[in-house]
Structures are given as structure tokens and as C-alpha cells.
Motif scaffolding. Structure first.
Motif, PDB file in Angstrom:
ATOM      1  N   THR A   1      -7.019  -2.203  -5.530  1.00  0.00           N
ATOM      2  CA  THR A   1      -7.836  -1.035  -5.832  1.00  0.00           C
ATOM      3  C   THR A   1      -7.858  -0.753  -7.330  1.00  0.00           C
ATOM      4  O   THR A   1      -8.505   0.187  -7.768  1.00  0.00           O
ATOM      5  CB  THR A   1      -7.307   0.211  -5.092  1.00  0.00           C
ATOM      6  OG1 THR A   1      -5.907   0.343  -5.369  1.00  0.00           O
ATOM      7  CG2 THR A   1      -7.547   0.118  -3.598  1.00  0.00           C
TER       8      THR A   1
ATOM      9  N   THR B   1       0.835  -1.196   0.000  1.00  0.00           N
ATOM     10  CA  THR B   1       0.000   0.000   0.000  1.00  0.00           C
ATOM     11  C   THR B   1       0.869   1.245   0.000  1.00  0.00           C
ATOM     12  O   THR B   1       1.992   1.229   0.521  1.00  0.00           O
ATOM     13  CB  THR B   1      -0.968   0.031   1.195  1.00  0.00           C
ATOM     14  OG1 THR B   1      -1.830   1.175   1.077  1.00  0.00           O
ATOM     15  CG2 THR B   1      -0.240   0.056   2.520  1.00  0.00           C
ATOM     16  N   ASP B   2       0.323   2.298  -0.584  1.00  0.00           N
ATOM     17  CA  ASP B   2       0.957   3.608  -0.501  1.00  0.00           C
ATOM     18  C   ASP B   2       0.144   4.521   0.416  1.00  0.00           C
ATOM     19  O   ASP B   2       0.338   5.712   0.464  1.00  0.00           O
ATOM     20  CB  ASP B   2       1.113   4.242  -1.884  1.00  0.00           C
ATOM     21  CG  ASP B   2      -0.211   4.513  -2.583  1.00  0.00           C
ATOM     22  OD1 ASP B   2      -1.289   4.222  -2.019  1.00  0.00           O
ATOM     23  OD2 ASP B   2      -0.172   5.019  -3.722  1.00  0.00           O
TER      24      ASP B   2
ATOM     25  N   THR C   1      -3.071   4.891   0.075  1.00  0.00           N
ATOM     26  CA  THR C   1      -4.312   5.132  -0.661  1.00  0.00           C
ATOM     27  C   THR C   1      -4.706   3.891  -1.447  1.00  0.00           C
ATOM     28  O   THR C   1      -5.769   3.322  -1.245  1.00  0.00           O
ATOM     29  CB  THR C   1      -4.154   6.321  -1.630  1.00  0.00           C
ATOM     30  OG1 THR C   1      -3.786   7.479  -0.878  1.00  0.00           O
ATOM     31  CG2 THR C   1      -5.444   6.597  -2.387  1.00  0.00           C
ATOM     32  N   ASP C   2      -3.844   3.474  -2.355  1.00  0.00           N
ATOM     33  CA  ASP C   2      -4.090   2.266  -3.138  1.00  0.00           C
ATOM     34  C   ASP C   2      -3.471   1.072  -2.437  1.00  0.00           C
ATOM     35  O   ASP C   2      -2.557   1.220  -1.621  1.00  0.00           O
ATOM     36  CB  ASP C   2      -3.512   2.415  -4.547  1.00  0.00           C
ATOM     37  CG  ASP C   2      -4.285   3.427  -5.369  1.00  0.00           C
ATOM     38  OD1 ASP C   2      -5.530   3.336  -5.400  1.00  0.00           O
ATOM     39  OD2 ASP C   2      -3.645   4.312  -5.971  1.00  0.00           O
ATOM     40  N   TYR C   3      -3.938  -0.129  -2.798  1.00  0.00           N
ATOM     41  CA  TYR C   3      -3.383  -1.342  -2.205  1.00  0.00           C
ATOM     42  C   TYR C   3      -3.459  -2.492  -3.193  1.00  0.00           C
ATOM     43  O   TYR C   3      -4.196  -2.460  -4.176  1.00  0.00           O
ATOM     44  CB  TYR C   3      -4.102  -1.723  -0.896  1.00  0.00           C
ATOM     45  CG  TYR C   3      -5.518  -2.221  -1.127  1.00  0.00           C
ATOM     46  CD1 TYR C   3      -5.761  -3.565  -1.389  1.00  0.00           C
ATOM     47  CD2 TYR C   3      -6.584  -1.347  -1.099  1.00  0.00           C
ATOM     48  CE1 TYR C   3      -7.055  -4.010  -1.620  1.00  0.00           C
ATOM     49  CE2 TYR C   3      -7.879  -1.789  -1.326  1.00  0.00           C
ATOM     50  CZ  TYR C   3      -8.104  -3.128  -1.584  1.00  0.00           C
ATOM     51  OH  TYR C   3      -9.379  -3.563  -1.823  1.00  0.00           O
TER      52      TYR C   3
END
Length: 101
Positions: free
Chosen positions: A83, A53-54, A56-58
Motif C-alpha cells: 500500500t 498487514t496491520d 489497513t496497510d499491507y
């Protein structure tokens, strides 16, 4: 603590940072503070369940850990859920956390 499953290796508290961009294998950089690196508990070729993950997205999937003699170790990506419509995430610049799950 490691747990054996047919073909999959699990270990507790394994998390590394990655600056990987795009959809290539994860380049595994420094381990997160208080966590082990993949190389501390896995051998090259071991299959692991991972999440990345960053913030936000995963992406969640299974991957193959690769020890590299020179340069950072890598984790091959085979995405199960993400995501990005459950496809490999095309990462932009920035830090990602990659960990065993």
C-alpha cells in the motif's frame, strides 16, 4: 504441509505477530492462535513468500527467515506489492500479522 520450489519454501498455516515499527526487518513475536511459527517449519536462511498487514496497510514480498538464539527471530523484507506504492511499508506502532503466502 511444506511445498518445495526452487529457492522458495512454502508451508501452510504459518503466522506470527510483530510489533515492528519503521522499515526494518520484521521481529517475529508470538505465533497467532491456531498457527505455527516460522521456526516450526523453516530453517535459518530459508527464503519464503510473506504478507504483512496491520488491518489497513499491507506488504507482500519474499523474505529470508533468520533464527535468533537470543531475542525474537527475524524476517528480512523484500517487498513486491504494498500500500506504499509497492515499496517497503514504514510501519507505525501497533500489531502486525506476518504470514506465509
Amino acid at each position: 504441509m511444506s511445498h518445495a520450489s526452487p529457492g522458495i519454501s512454502l508451508a501452510d498455516r504459518v503466522k506470527q505477530l510483530s510489533y515492528t515499527t519503521g522499515s526494518s526487518n520484521y521481529s517475529l513475536d508470538a505465533s497467532s492462535q491456531g498457527f505455527s511459527s516460522f521456526g516450526d517449519l523453516y530453517s535459518s536462511g530459508d527464503v519464503v513468500f510473506y504478507a504483512a498487514t496491520d488491518g489497513t496497510d499491507y506488504e507482500v514480498g519474499s523474505g529470508i527467515y533468520h533464527y535468533k538464539i537470543s531475542g525474537p527471530d527475524e524476517l528480512e523484507r523484500s517487498t513486491l506489492v504494498s500500500t506504499n506504492s509497492n515499496l517497503v511499508v514504514d510501519w507505525g506502532a501497533g500489531i502486525k500479522e506476518v504470514f506465509v503466502t
